[in-house]
Design an enzyme around this catalytic site. Structure first.
Site, PDB file in Angstrom:
ATOM      1  N   GLU A 249       1.097  -0.969  -0.262  1.00  0.00           N
ATOM      2  CA  GLU A 249       0.270  -0.303   0.161  1.00  0.00           C
ATOM      3  C   GLU A 249       0.520   1.374  -0.119  1.00  0.00           C
ATOM      4  OE1 GLU A 249      -4.307  -0.417   1.193  1.00  0.00           O
ATOM      5  OE2 GLU A 249      -2.923   0.682   3.441  1.00  0.00           O
ATOM      6  N   HIS A 276       8.825 -26.155   1.238  1.00  0.00           N
ATOM      7  CA  HIS A 276       8.257 -27.253   0.588  1.00  0.00           C
ATOM      8  C   HIS A 276       7.716 -27.036  -0.203  1.00  0.00           C
ATOM      9  CE1 HIS A 276      10.424 -30.024   2.675  1.00  0.00           C
ATOM     10  NE2 HIS A 276      10.436 -29.276   4.039  1.00  0.00           N
ATOM     11  N   LYS A 392     -13.352   1.827  -1.835  1.00  0.00           N
ATOM     12  CA  LYS A 392     -14.118   2.503  -1.010  1.00  0.00           C
ATOM     13  C   LYS A 392     -15.221   3.089  -1.499  1.00  0.00           C
ATOM     14  CE  LYS A 392     -10.665   2.532   2.975  1.00  0.00           C
ATOM     15  NZ  LYS A 392      -9.360   3.353   3.682  1.00  0.00           N
TER      16      LYS A 392
END
Length: 400
Positions: A249, A276, A392
């Site tokens: 961000e 792994h 938003k």
């Protein structure tokens, strides 16, 4: 190839420090190391509830979770911390089915005071528990809607400094209030952060380390545009999440003085589990990734592999009696040496002395400073998030 703009690191060290000093008077996270936290400690000492629920999203919860996860394995907190940071009904049901609502304190955190996700969860809580000053605490900007609610209903309230952004807020009341309630030594947490701050501004070890690392990231952003944080302990799992928000961000931006978009993609890994899985991509995949290893020197654990021989597995008896803390660090060392042999995978190592508040406070401030310096070199504003704000606005539009 795009002509990506960044400060000339060969000429900019002095200018950079002055630039950082200049912005430290406006950007609030720099001064959090010197705040008076007595009122927070006094409040925390009077909290009787066993369950502490943090209601907040992103920067309102990730830093707190990182400290909690780092310390909870060794500190044995009596109180239990929960996070309501998603509107996912599955998670909400799961969380609230565990709670004795009469023995729960709700900490409502929203810097703006009107975060849709936070208010949505707040509304749900109020359908279960009446608003009352014994069970609700508000953390928000001064003058916000939540602040007005707290004043009107005489709820406990702590002010989030207006110049401290969410992802840089863990050392503000956002993190300190819930952590102090748990019993975390928040003064020691701030002392660790201050140690890094002073080392940086006095041009000591932290300064040299951060400048060198940031210079590499900026100079090689076109090639090594992915940074993998390989943390060798489960205690860092939530810290990785915090780092991903901080890095993504803050640095994924359009440049201030050009039309170009730049950024460094963060990836959080946990060793030895991800040895792994993701490691294969690092070792033989495209050379676009740098890797940072975080290790713990002293786990303060005597847990050892038992001296037991298992039929058909006798060839592995060489691990008998080895401390698990020694094993996990040797697993890290083996991967570090393996990647070093590749010559074209950039590596660096951060070693944490032990699992305590000072150590994690130091690590937080180290990464916050590193982010600020990289942003300067990449010519981006580390403290806004226009890409997030657009989403938003669209979300609000769906319901209007």
């Amino acid at each position: 190839m795009q002509n990506i703009q960044f400060f000339d690191s060969s000429k900019m060290n002095g200018k950079l420090l002055e630039s950082i000093k200049e912005e430290s008077s406006d950007i609030g996270y720099y001064s959090l190391t010197d705040q008076n936290v007595d009122s927070i400690i006094d409040f925390a000492s009077n909290v009787k509830q066993k369950n502490i629920v943090v209601v907040g999203i992103g920067g309102s919860s990730l830093g707190t979770a990182a400290v909690y996860d780092f310390l909870r394995y060794s500190h044995g907190f009596e109180k239990i911390l929960y996070f309501c940071e998603s509107t996912d009904p599955v998670l909400l049901n799961s969380t609230f089915n565990k709670l004795d609502l009469n023995d729960t304190l709700f900490i409502i955190i929203s810097k703006s005071g009107s975060t849709i996700e936070t208010v949505s969860i707040f509304k749900y809580i109020l359908s279960l528990v009446p608003l009352n000053k014994e069970q609700f605490v508000i953390l928000s900007d001064k003058g916000s809607s939540l602040h007005k609610l707290a004043s009107d209903k005489e709820l406990s309230y702590f002010e989030i400094p207006s110049n401290v952004g969410g992802r840089f807020s863990v050392l503000s009341c956002v993190g300190l209030v819930p952590l102090a309630i748990l019993g975390v030594d928040i003064k020691l947490l701030l002392a660790g952060a201050k140690n890094i701050k002073e080392s940086f501004f006095n041009k000591n070890i932290a300064y040299k380390n951060i400048i060198n690392k940031a210079s590499f990231y900026a100079s090689n952003v076109a090639k090594y545009n992915i940074n993998c944080l390989f943390s060798y302990s489960e205690a860092f799992r939530s810290f990785n999440d915090w780092y991903i928000q901080l890095w993504g961000e803050s640095l994924g931006k359009k440049q201030l003085h050009s039309y170009l978009n730049v950024g460094l993609t963060p990836i959080g890994l946990i060793g030895p589990t991800d040895q792994h899985s993701f490691l294969q991509l690092i070792v033989e995949g495209k050379r676009d990734k740098s890797v940072t290893f975080i290790k713990i020197k002293d786990f303060d654990s005597n847990l050892k592999i038992p001296k037991i021989t298992i039929p058909y597995l006798e060839e592995l008896d060489f691990i008998n009696g080895v401390a698990f803390s020694h094993l996990i660090n040797k697993q890290a060392d083996s991967i570090i040496e393996s990647l070093s042999n590749s010559k074209d995978i950039p590596l660096d190592i951060i070693e944490i002395d032990k699992i305590d508040e000072h150590a994690i406070g130091s690590l937080f401030f180290y990464y916050e400073l590193l982010t600020s310096v990289v942003a300067k070199m990449l010519d981006v504003n580390a403290y806004d998030q226009p890409g997030v704000e657009e989403g938003k606005k669209i979300l609000r539009g769906f319901f209007n």
